[in-house]
Write a protein that holds these residues in place. Structure first.
Motif, short mmCIF file in Angstrom:
data_model
loop_
_atom_site.label_atom_id
_atom_site.label_comp_id
_atom_site.label_asym_id
_atom_site.label_seq_id
_atom_site.Cartn_x
_atom_site.Cartn_y
_atom_site.Cartn_z
N VAL A 180 0.85 -1.17 0.00
CA VAL A 180 0.00 0.00 0.00
C VAL A 180 0.89 1.23 0.00
O VAL A 180 1.89 1.28 0.71
CB VAL A 180 -0.89 0.02 1.27
CG1 VAL A 180 -1.69 1.30 1.34
CG2 VAL A 180 -1.79 -1.19 1.28
N VAL A 181 0.54 2.21 -0.81
CA VAL A 181 1.25 3.48 -0.80
C VAL A 181 0.30 4.51 -0.21
O VAL A 181 -0.81 4.70 -0.72
CB VAL A 181 1.69 3.91 -2.22
CG1 VAL A 181 2.40 5.25 -2.18
CG2 VAL A 181 2.57 2.84 -2.84
N LEU A 182 0.72 5.14 0.88
CA LEU A 182 -0.12 6.11 1.58
C LEU A 182 0.33 7.52 1.26
O LEU A 182 1.49 7.87 1.47
CB LEU A 182 -0.06 5.87 3.09
CG LEU A 182 -0.79 6.88 3.96
CD1 LEU A 182 -2.29 6.80 3.71
CD2 LEU A 182 -0.47 6.62 5.43
N PHE A 183 -0.60 8.31 0.75
CA PHE A 183 -0.37 9.74 0.54
C PHE A 183 -1.18 10.47 1.60
O PHE A 183 -2.36 10.16 1.80
CB PHE A 183 -0.85 10.19 -0.84
CG PHE A 183 -0.13 9.55 -1.98
CD1 PHE A 183 1.05 10.09 -2.46
CD2 PHE A 183 -0.64 8.41 -2.58
CE1 PHE A 183 1.71 9.50 -3.54
CE2 PHE A 183 0.01 7.82 -3.65
CZ PHE A 183 1.20 8.37 -4.13
N LYS A 184 -0.57 11.42 2.28
CA LYS A 184 -1.28 12.15 3.33
C LYS A 184 -1.06 13.64 3.14
O LYS A 184 -0.24 14.26 3.82
CB LYS A 184 -0.82 11.69 4.71
CG LYS A 184 -1.75 12.13 5.80
CD LYS A 184 -1.53 11.33 7.05
CE LYS A 184 -2.57 11.74 8.08
NZ LYS A 184 -2.52 10.91 9.26
N PRO A 185 -1.79 14.24 2.18
CA PRO A 185 -1.65 15.68 1.98
C PRO A 185 -2.20 16.44 3.18
O PRO A 185 -2.98 15.88 3.97
CB PRO A 185 -2.48 15.93 0.72
CG PRO A 185 -3.48 14.84 0.69
CD PRO A 185 -2.79 13.65 1.32
N HIS A 186 -1.80 17.68 3.32
CA HIS A 186 -2.29 18.48 4.44
C HIS A 186 -2.54 19.92 4.00
O HIS A 186 -2.01 20.37 2.98
CB HIS A 186 -1.31 18.43 5.62
CG HIS A 186 0.06 18.95 5.27
ND1 HIS A 186 0.99 18.16 4.63
CD2 HIS A 186 0.63 20.15 5.44
CE1 HIS A 186 2.09 18.87 4.44
NE2 HIS A 186 1.89 20.08 4.92
N VAL A 202 -3.56 4.94 -1.30
CA VAL A 202 -4.53 5.50 -0.37
C VAL A 202 -4.23 6.99 -0.20
O VAL A 202 -3.12 7.36 0.15
CB VAL A 202 -4.45 4.80 1.01
CG1 VAL A 202 -5.43 5.44 1.98
CG2 VAL A 202 -4.72 3.30 0.87
N LEU A 203 -5.24 7.80 -0.43
CA LEU A 203 -5.12 9.24 -0.19
C LEU A 203 -5.87 9.52 1.11
O LEU A 203 -7.09 9.55 1.14
CB LEU A 203 -5.74 10.05 -1.33
CG LEU A 203 -5.21 9.78 -2.73
CD1 LEU A 203 -5.87 10.71 -3.74
CD2 LEU A 203 -3.72 9.94 -2.80
N ASP A 204 -5.12 9.67 2.19
CA ASP A 204 -5.71 9.98 3.50
C ASP A 204 -5.91 11.49 3.56
O ASP A 204 -4.96 12.25 3.67
CB ASP A 204 -4.79 9.49 4.61
CG ASP A 204 -5.37 9.72 5.99
OD1 ASP A 204 -6.30 10.55 6.14
OD2 ASP A 204 -4.90 9.07 6.94
N MET A 205 -7.16 11.90 3.51
CA MET A 205 -7.49 13.33 3.41
C MET A 205 -7.82 13.94 4.77
O MET A 205 -8.39 15.03 4.84
CB MET A 205 -8.69 13.50 2.47
CG MET A 205 -8.49 12.87 1.09
SD MET A 205 -7.21 13.65 0.13
CE MET A 205 -8.12 15.03 -0.52
N SER A 206 -7.43 13.28 5.86
CA SER A 206 -7.78 13.75 7.21
C SER A 206 -7.22 15.12 7.53
O SER A 206 -7.79 15.84 8.35
CB SER A 206 -7.34 12.74 8.26
OG SER A 206 -5.95 12.55 8.22
N GLU A 207 -6.12 15.51 6.91
CA GLU A 207 -5.50 16.80 7.23
C GLU A 207 -5.72 17.84 6.13
O GLU A 207 -5.08 18.88 6.12
CB GLU A 207 -4.00 16.60 7.48
CG GLU A 207 -3.74 15.75 8.71
CD GLU A 207 -2.26 15.55 8.99
OE1 GLU A 207 -1.44 16.33 8.47
OE2 GLU A 207 -1.94 14.61 9.73
N VAL A 208 -6.65 17.55 5.21
CA VAL A 208 -6.99 18.51 4.15
C VAL A 208 -8.27 19.22 4.56
O VAL A 208 -9.32 18.59 4.67
CB VAL A 208 -7.16 17.82 2.79
CG1 VAL A 208 -7.61 18.82 1.73
CG2 VAL A 208 -5.87 17.13 2.38
#
Length: 115
Positions: A8-14, A41-47
């Motif tokens: 899995v490749v996790l992207f976590k933009p902010h 996976v685009l984790d959008m929790s900090e966008v």
């Protein structure tokens, strides 16, 4: 970075994904060498904000993932970003999960490489 095909490749933009933030996010996604059958996976929790120009890296990422036989999903999408996705009807194009854990409800592979 070496990534096996089962990972899995996790992207976590902010912050904001607008024109400037979108360009930085696009650059980050281009640095990953796609391997067939990866899960992006685009984790959008900090966008906390996204405008129409911020949709470009999402769509480009989805296109790149599909061209390379990868799966791209979004998780932890905050209300302002979800609204943009709904208004543009992209919520029906992207797989969207409430949490990161929800992605793996039917999967046993939890290998992770942070991009």
């Amino acid at each position: 970075m070496i990534i096996s095909q089962d990972q899995v490749v996790l992207f976590k933009p902010h912050g904001s994904i607008d024109l400037q933030g979108g360009m930085a996010f696009s650059k980050q996604m281009l640095e990953v060498v796609p391997r067939p059958h990866q899960l992006w996976v685009l984790d959008m929790s900090e966008v906390d904000f996204m405008d129409s120009s911020g949709l470009v890296p999402l769509i480009n990422g989805l296109t790149s993932a599909r061209e390379n036989n990868c799966r791209l999903v979004l998780c932890n999408v905050q209300a302002p970003v979800r609204l943009i996705l709904e208004l543009t009807q992209l919520d029906s194009v992207f797989e969207i999960f409430d949490t990161y854990e929800d992605i793996f409800t039917h999967s046993h592979d939890k290998n992770l490489v942070v991009a």
